[in-house]
Design a protein around this motif. Structure first.
Motif, PDB file in Angstrom:
ATOM      1  N   ASN A 127       0.826  -1.203   0.000  1.00  0.00           N
ATOM      2  CA  ASN A 127       0.000   0.000   0.000  1.00  0.00           C
ATOM      3  C   ASN A 127       0.862   1.255   0.000  1.00  0.00           C
ATOM      4  O   ASN A 127       2.093   1.185  -0.022  1.00  0.00           O
ATOM      5  CB  ASN A 127      -0.991   0.004   1.169  1.00  0.00           C
ATOM      6  N   GLY A 128       0.195   2.408   0.000  1.00  0.00           N
ATOM      7  CA  GLY A 128       0.904   3.670  -0.089  1.00  0.00           C
ATOM      8  C   GLY A 128       1.769   3.990   1.112  1.00  0.00           C
ATOM      9  O   GLY A 128       2.615   4.883   1.052  1.00  0.00           O
ATOM     10  N   LYS A 129       1.577   3.274   2.192  1.00  0.00           N
ATOM     11  CA  LYS A 129       2.397   3.460   3.399  1.00  0.00           C
ATOM     12  C   LYS A 129       3.600   2.519   3.409  1.00  0.00           C
ATOM     13  O   LYS A 129       4.381   2.521   4.356  1.00  0.00           O
ATOM     14  CB  LYS A 129       1.538   3.222   4.644  1.00  0.00           C
ATOM     15  N   GLY A 130       3.709   1.691   2.360  1.00  0.00           N
ATOM     16  CA  GLY A 130       4.815   0.752   2.288  1.00  0.00           C
ATOM     17  C   GLY A 130       4.564  -0.552   3.016  1.00  0.00           C
ATOM     18  O   GLY A 130       5.464  -1.390   3.120  1.00  0.00           O
ATOM     19  N   GLU A 131       3.348  -0.740   3.527  1.00  0.00           N
ATOM     20  CA  GLU A 131       3.006  -1.983   4.218  1.00  0.00           C
ATOM     21  C   GLU A 131       2.711  -3.081   3.197  1.00  0.00           C
ATOM     22  O   GLU A 131       2.078  -2.838   2.170  1.00  0.00           O
ATOM     23  CB  GLU A 131       1.786  -1.763   5.113  1.00  0.00           C
ATOM     24  N   LYS A 132       3.151  -4.283   3.502  1.00  0.00           N
ATOM     25  CA  LYS A 132       2.953  -5.418   2.602  1.00  0.00           C
ATOM     26  C   LYS A 132       1.908  -6.375   3.160  1.00  0.00           C
ATOM     27  O   LYS A 132       1.713  -6.465   4.373  1.00  0.00           O
ATOM     28  CB  LYS A 132       4.270  -6.163   2.373  1.00  0.00           C
ATOM     29  N   ALA A 133       1.258  -7.094   2.275  1.00  0.00           N
ATOM     30  CA  ALA A 133       0.317  -8.140   2.648  1.00  0.00           C
ATOM     31  C   ALA A 133       0.389  -9.234   1.595  1.00  0.00           C
ATOM     32  O   ALA A 133       1.026  -9.075   0.542  1.00  0.00           O
ATOM     33  CB  ALA A 133      -1.105  -7.589   2.770  1.00  0.00           C
ATOM     34  N   ALA A 134      -0.247 -10.358   1.871  1.00  0.00           N
ATOM     35  CA  ALA A 134      -0.229 -11.493   0.952  1.00  0.00           C
ATOM     36  C   ALA A 134      -1.656 -11.978   0.730  1.00  0.00           C
ATOM     37  O   ALA A 134      -2.383 -12.229   1.692  1.00  0.00           O
ATOM     38  CB  ALA A 134       0.632 -12.629   1.514  1.00  0.00           C
ATOM     39  N   VAL A 135      -2.049 -12.118  -0.530  1.00  0.00           N
ATOM     40  CA  VAL A 135      -3.394 -12.552  -0.884  1.00  0.00           C
ATOM     41  C   VAL A 135      -3.393 -14.057  -1.128  1.00  0.00           C
ATOM     42  O   VAL A 135      -2.618 -14.567  -1.945  1.00  0.00           O
ATOM     43  CB  VAL A 135      -3.912 -11.823  -2.146  1.00  0.00           C
ATOM     44  N   ASP A 136      -4.263 -14.765  -0.421  1.00  0.00           N
ATOM     45  CA  ASP A 136      -4.436 -16.206  -0.607  1.00  0.00           C
ATOM     46  C   ASP A 136      -5.532 -16.411  -1.645  1.00  0.00           C
ATOM     47  O   ASP A 136      -6.697 -16.104  -1.410  1.00  0.00           O
ATOM     48  CB  ASP A 136      -4.825 -16.863   0.715  1.00  0.00           C
ATOM     49  N   ALA A 161       5.541 -16.937   7.284  1.00  0.00           N
ATOM     50  CA  ALA A 161       7.007 -16.920   7.287  1.00  0.00           C
ATOM     51  C   ALA A 161       7.551 -15.545   6.917  1.00  0.00           C
ATOM     52  O   ALA A 161       8.596 -15.130   7.423  1.00  0.00           O
ATOM     53  CB  ALA A 161       7.537 -17.980   6.311  1.00  0.00           C
ATOM     54  N   ALA A 162       6.838 -14.834   6.047  1.00  0.00           N
ATOM     55  CA  ALA A 162       7.270 -13.508   5.629  1.00  0.00           C
ATOM     56  C   ALA A 162       6.885 -12.437   6.646  1.00  0.00           C
ATOM     57  O   ALA A 162       7.352 -11.293   6.558  1.00  0.00           O
ATOM     58  CB  ALA A 162       6.663 -13.164   4.271  1.00  0.00           C
ATOM     59  N   GLY A 163       6.016 -12.795   7.587  1.00  0.00           N
ATOM     60  CA  GLY A 163       5.610 -11.853   8.612  1.00  0.00           C
ATOM     61  C   GLY A 163       4.688 -10.757   8.113  1.00  0.00           C
ATOM     62  O   GLY A 163       4.754  -9.618   8.585  1.00  0.00           O
ATOM     63  N   VAL A 164       3.811 -11.107   7.141  1.00  0.00           N
ATOM     64  CA  VAL A 164       2.887 -10.107   6.606  1.00  0.00           C
ATOM     65  C   VAL A 164       1.445 -10.572   6.799  1.00  0.00           C
ATOM     66  O   VAL A 164       1.166 -11.755   6.980  1.00  0.00           O
ATOM     67  CB  VAL A 164       3.146  -9.846   5.102  1.00  0.00           C
ATOM     68  N   LYS A 165       0.532  -9.620   6.741  1.00  0.00           N
ATOM     69  CA  LYS A 165      -0.891  -9.887   6.892  1.00  0.00           C
ATOM     70  C   LYS A 165      -1.396 -10.737   5.735  1.00  0.00           C
ATOM     71  O   LYS A 165      -1.022 -10.531   4.586  1.00  0.00           O
ATOM     72  CB  LYS A 165      -1.653  -8.564   6.933  1.00  0.00           C
ATOM     73  N   LEU A 166      -2.255 -11.714   6.040  1.00  0.00           N
ATOM     74  CA  LEU A 166      -2.858 -12.551   5.005  1.00  0.00           C
ATOM     75  C   LEU A 166      -4.232 -12.000   4.659  1.00  0.00           C
ATOM     76  O   LEU A 166      -5.080 -11.804   5.543  1.00  0.00           O
ATOM     77  CB  LEU A 166      -2.982 -13.999   5.483  1.00  0.00           C
ATOM     78  N   LEU A 167      -4.465 -11.737   3.384  1.00  0.00           N
ATOM     79  CA  LEU A 167      -5.763 -11.265   2.908  1.00  0.00           C
ATOM     80  C   LEU A 167      -6.497 -12.440   2.268  1.00  0.00           C
ATOM     81  O   LEU A 167      -5.962 -13.112   1.391  1.00  0.00           O
ATOM     82  CB  LEU A 167      -5.574 -10.139   1.884  1.00  0.00           C
ATOM     83  N   ARG A 168      -7.725 -12.658   2.705  1.00  0.00           N
ATOM     84  CA  ARG A 168      -8.486 -13.806   2.224  1.00  0.00           C
ATOM     85  C   ARG A 168      -9.591 -13.369   1.266  1.00  0.00           C
ATOM     86  O   ARG A 168     -10.069 -12.240   1.301  1.00  0.00           O
ATOM     87  CB  ARG A 168      -9.095 -14.567   3.401  1.00  0.00           C
ATOM     88  N   THR A 169      -9.989 -14.295   0.406  1.00  0.00           N
ATOM     89  CA  THR A 169     -11.059 -14.084  -0.552  1.00  0.00           C
ATOM     90  C   THR A 169     -11.751 -15.414  -0.791  1.00  0.00           C
ATOM     91  O   THR A 169     -11.176 -16.473  -0.513  1.00  0.00           O
ATOM     92  CB  THR A 169     -10.520 -13.525  -1.882  1.00  0.00           C
ATOM     93  N   GLU A 170     -12.961 -15.377  -1.321  1.00  0.00           N
ATOM     94  CA  GLU A 170     -13.646 -16.606  -1.705  1.00  0.00           C
ATOM     95  C   GLU A 170     -13.337 -16.988  -3.150  1.00  0.00           C
ATOM     96  O   GLU A 170     -13.682 -18.084  -3.587  1.00  0.00           O
ATOM     97  CB  GLU A 170     -15.153 -16.450  -1.511  1.00  0.00           C
ATOM     98  N   LEU A 171     -12.690 -16.096  -3.891  1.00  0.00           N
ATOM     99  CA  LEU A 171     -12.296 -16.421  -5.265  1.00  0.00           C
ATOM    100  C   LEU A 171     -11.272 -17.549  -5.274  1.00  0.00           C
ATOM    101  O   LEU A 171     -10.448 -17.669  -4.367  1.00  0.00           O
ATOM    102  CB  LEU A 171     -11.680 -15.205  -5.946  1.00  0.00           C
ATOM    103  N   VAL A 172     -11.301 -18.353  -6.335  1.00  0.00           N
ATOM    104  CA  VAL A 172     -10.336 -19.426  -6.527  1.00  0.00           C
ATOM    105  C   VAL A 172      -9.644 -19.206  -7.865  1.00  0.00           C
ATOM    106  O   VAL A 172     -10.294 -19.178  -8.920  1.00  0.00           O
ATOM    107  CB  VAL A 172     -11.030 -20.805  -6.528  1.00  0.00           C
TER     108      VAL A 172
END
Length: 224
Positions: A127-136, A161-172
């Motif tokens: 994001n614009g603040k430089g924070e990272k996340a990971a989309v499953d 393991a990367a120490g980032v927030k996991l973002l979830r979705t129902e999409l496959v």
């Protein structure tokens, strides 16, 4: 002659006058401003590459397995000359992996079905603040064509393991079906998303809205 990802993206954009347009809000103005995540261009600077030492005899066969393992190690060691590399490895294969990659590659013990990290792993966003996340993206073995019970857990394992927030979705879908330019445009393989073996009951509009939210997209170009 095969096209590179960059050349394919450029050519597709120039030809895609019929591409699906999403509202042009600009990444910084979408969602929650600087807190809204977007998927960066693959050519953007990396802090790390994630791979999987996941070749198995069941999938690759006895004869191919040693060659596949050596090739994975060669790729990992080559990338490690330029940026850190972490490879997922089954505990029972740790010593084999270490002997092949030496001390230049970080090994992370985890279970998996196969080696295709681009599809099984998470999509990293920022994001614009430089924070990272990971989309499953809920990998399901390319529409249940291959065993995936363990691979379905890889995205969460990598995020932890990367120490980032996991973002979830129902999409496959699979990470490998998405190409982005980092400025809000994506090329996506329609057959990998709008398909009953991934997302039964989802309309194209619903998929677009979800991907826009997850990946910070303004424009999607669908290809077969």
């Amino acid at each position: 002659m095969m096209l590179s990802r960059r050349r394919m993206l450029t050519r597709a954009l120039s030809l895609a006058s019929a591409g699906v347009l999403l509202p042009r809000l600009g990444i910084a103005a979408m969602g929650q401003g600087k807190q809204a995540f977007h998927m960066p261009d693959e050519n953007a600077p990396h802090t790390r590459t994630w791979m999987a030492f996941g070749a198995s005899r069941k999938i690759w066969g006895r004869e191919l397995l040693p060659d596949v393992r050596r090739d994975l190690a060669t790729i990992a060691k080559t990338i490690a000359r330029y940026e850190p590399v972490t490879m997922l490895v089954r505990e029972r294969e740790y010593d084999i992996a270490r002997s092949l990659v030496g001390d230049t590659v970080d090994l992370h013990v985890a279970e998996m079905d196969d080696l295709w990290m681009r599809d099984t792993g998470p999509v990293f966003v920022i994001n614009g603040k430089g924070e990272k996340a990971a989309v499953d993206l809920n990998f399901n073995g390319w529409g249940e064509k291959q065993d995936y019970d363990l691979d379905a857990e890889v995205a969460e394992e990598v995020a932890q393991a990367a120490g980032v927030k996991l973002l979830r979705t129902e999409l496959v879908l699979e990470g490998g079906c998405i190409e982005v330019d980092g400025e809000g445009t994506a090329i996506i393989a329609e057959s990998c998303v709008l398909n009953d073996n991934r997302n039964p009951g989802w309309s194209k509009a619903e998929v677009e809205a979800e991907l826009k939210h997850l990946l910070g997209l303004q424009k999607i170009i669908w290809i077969p």
